[in-house]
Motif scaffolding. Structure first.
Motif, PDB file in Angstrom:
ATOM      1  N   GLY A   1      -1.277   8.256   4.057  1.00  0.00           N
ATOM      2  CA  GLY A   1      -0.746   7.439   5.339  1.00  0.00           C
ATOM      3  C   GLY A   1      -1.131   6.042   5.271  1.00  0.00           C
ATOM      4  O   GLY A   1      -0.453   5.214   6.401  1.00  0.00           O
ATOM      5  N   LYS A   2      -1.929   5.453   4.418  1.00  0.00           N
ATOM      6  CA  LYS A   2      -2.337   4.143   4.588  1.00  0.00           C
ATOM      7  C   LYS A   2      -2.000   3.121   3.298  1.00  0.00           C
ATOM      8  O   LYS A   2      -1.680   2.119   3.633  1.00  0.00           O
ATOM      9  CB  LYS A   2      -4.054   4.314   4.340  1.00  0.00           C
ATOM     10  N   ASN A   3      -1.683   3.719   2.225  1.00  0.00           N
ATOM     11  CA  ASN A   3      -1.279   2.806   1.164  1.00  0.00           C
ATOM     12  C   ASN A   3      -0.191   3.066   0.809  1.00  0.00           C
ATOM     13  O   ASN A   3       0.268   4.053  -0.283  1.00  0.00           O
ATOM     14  CB  ASN A   3      -2.437   3.293  -0.106  1.00  0.00           C
ATOM     15  N   PHE A   4       1.013   2.406   1.305  1.00  0.00           N
ATOM     16  CA  PHE A   4       2.376   2.654   0.750  1.00  0.00           C
ATOM     17  C   PHE A   4       2.819   3.950   0.523  1.00  0.00           C
ATOM     18  O   PHE A   4       3.681   4.353  -0.564  1.00  0.00           O
ATOM     19  CB  PHE A   4       2.539   1.677  -0.707  1.00  0.00           C
ATOM     20  N   SER A   5       2.654   4.765   1.505  1.00  0.00           N
ATOM     21  CA  SER A   5       3.184   6.393   1.516  1.00  0.00           C
ATOM     22  C   SER A   5       4.580   6.354   1.289  1.00  0.00           C
ATOM     23  O   SER A   5       5.082   7.292   0.630  1.00  0.00           O
ATOM     24  CB  SER A   5       2.467   7.375   2.374  1.00  0.00           C
ATOM     25  N   TYR A   6       5.268   5.474   2.102  1.00  0.00           N
ATOM     26  CA  TYR A   6       6.655   5.786   2.433  1.00  0.00           C
ATOM     27  C   TYR A   6       7.320   5.163   1.224  1.00  0.00           C
ATOM     28  O   TYR A   6       8.400   5.753   0.628  1.00  0.00           O
ATOM     29  CB  TYR A   6       7.178   5.167   3.651  1.00  0.00           C
ATOM     30  N   ASP A   7       6.860   4.354   0.477  1.00  0.00           N
ATOM     31  CA  ASP A   7       7.481   3.404  -0.572  1.00  0.00           C
ATOM     32  C   ASP A   7       7.159   4.308  -2.088  1.00  0.00           C
ATOM     33  O   ASP A   7       7.885   4.630  -2.538  1.00  0.00           O
ATOM     34  CB  ASP A   7       6.705   2.191  -0.829  1.00  0.00           C
ATOM     35  N   ALA A   8       5.920   4.898  -1.865  1.00  0.00           N
ATOM     36  CA  ALA A   8       5.521   5.760  -2.860  1.00  0.00           C
ATOM     37  C   ALA A   8       6.609   7.187  -2.880  1.00  0.00           C
ATOM     38  O   ALA A   8       7.075   7.651  -4.063  1.00  0.00           O
ATOM     39  CB  ALA A   8       4.056   6.238  -2.939  1.00  0.00           C
ATOM     40  N   CYS A   9       6.999   7.664  -1.432  1.00  0.00           N
ATOM     41  CA  CYS A   9       7.889   8.540  -1.251  1.00  0.00           C
ATOM     42  C   CYS A   9       9.189   8.403  -2.214  1.00  0.00           C
ATOM     43  O   CYS A   9       9.812   9.210  -2.850  1.00  0.00           O
ATOM     44  CB  CYS A   9       8.227   8.812   0.113  1.00  0.00           C
ATOM     45  N   ASP A  10       9.847   7.179  -1.963  1.00  0.00           N
ATOM     46  CA  ASP A  10      10.971   6.701  -2.244  1.00  0.00           C
ATOM     47  C   ASP A  10      10.972   6.413  -3.931  1.00  0.00           C
ATOM     48  O   ASP A  10      11.936   6.930  -4.488  1.00  0.00           O
ATOM     49  CB  ASP A  10      11.467   5.317  -1.867  1.00  0.00           C
ATOM     50  N   TYR A  11       9.880   6.191  -4.560  1.00  0.00           N
ATOM     51  CA  TYR A  11       9.826   6.054  -5.983  1.00  0.00           C
ATOM     52  C   TYR A  11       9.803   7.427  -6.650  1.00  0.00           C
ATOM     53  O   TYR A  11      10.375   7.850  -7.724  1.00  0.00           O
ATOM     54  CB  TYR A  11       8.462   5.379  -6.591  1.00  0.00           C
TER      55      TYR A  11
END
Length: 279
Positions: free
Chosen positions: A10-20
């Motif tokens: 939830g702190k470190n680019f979680s949504y972007d990590a999801c997309d990758y």
């Protein structure tokens, strides 16, 4: 069948990590799992522990501290579950395969290591760049797992060009095999560079890499960078509009890293785009 594991906090680019992670899962035709590990890293700040305790107060203080820790733990778990549910809803919109979520309480390195035999690729969001210090957890995860690890340190962008740093090591040979046999990123241009002060040796290694990709009908551009500094690699990456850096990780012993510094650590700290690492 293996799966793609995306570890989120939830702190470190979680949504972007999801997309990758969704992109990789689709490219490799594999299921996707999101993992949230609740570590004992939260702190209780509402209790004043300064000053001397009078007789009888110690037991009350310990009991109050335990209650506050339990309350904080429930809060962290709740936030983690909410994040997992949000990411699952986000992923199922475009993921072609099964999407699942899991929350575990414990040490993140131990838990991820237990998944090693099951996963094909690990995706982690990190906060990087020169003004930040990369957590030891991230380094230990990379050292402990012998599967590709994608470090996401920026907003998601559909990757169009990959830069591969090849030096002939066991780790870099693994990355050539993986990125040619079952590409994590498809329909992407590939540049291969070798950092070397010996041009003859550099050309030999680049020919080796080019021939491997030629067998899979992939065209690549190859370049020798005269030197061994990580800055040469980063400058090439930026000047040639690359989107993903791919390289072997932590090829030296910890003693050598302590004395000379780690090339991998320097790259992770300075890079401002995702890094795909192989051990």
């Amino acid at each position: 069948m293996g799966y793609i594991l995306c570890c989120v906090d939830g702190k470190n680019f979680s949504y972007d990590a999801c997309d990758y992670a969704v992109l990789i899962a689709n490219n490799m035709n594999l299921p996707l799992k999101f993992l949230n590990v609740v570590e004992r890293t939260y702190s209780v700040t509402s209790i004043d522990l300064s000053g001397s305790l009078v007789l009888g107060e110690r037991e009350e203080m310990i009991e109050e501290l335990a209650k506050e820790e339990e309350k904080e733990c429930r809060k962290v778990k709740k936030e983690g579950k909410e994040l997992l549910n949000e990411l699952k809803l986000r992923a199922i919109k475009t993921c072609k395969n099964e999407v699942s979520i899991s929350q575990i309480h414990g040490e993140i390195i131990e838990n991820i290591s237990e998944y090693e035999d099951e996963i094909e690729v690990l995706v982690i969001g990190i906060t990087s760049h020169e003004e930040h210090k990369i957590g030891e957890n991230v380094k230990e995860i990379i050292r402990s797992i012998h599967k590709p690890v994608l470090l996401v340190n920026s907003k998601f962008e559909e990757p169009k060009k990959m830069l591969i740093a090849y030096n002939g090591s066991t780790e870099s040979k693994k990355l050539l095999e993986q990125t040619s046999n079952n590409p994590l990123f498809k329909d992407i241009k590939r540049d291969i560079v070798n950092l070397n002060t010996n041009e003859t040796e550099g050309l030999k290694l680049l020919n080796e890499a080019r021939e491997l990709y030629a067998k899979k009908n992939y065209e690549v551009n190859t370049t020798i960078l005269n030197g061994t500094s990580e800055n040469l690699l980063i400058e090439y990456f930026n000047e040639n509009n690359c989107d993903i850096l791919t390289m072997g990780a932590f090829g030296h012993s910890r003693i050598k890293e302590f004395i000379f510094g780690s090339f991998t650590s320097k790259i992770i700290t300075k890079m401002k785009k995702p890094i795909l690492l192989f051990r």
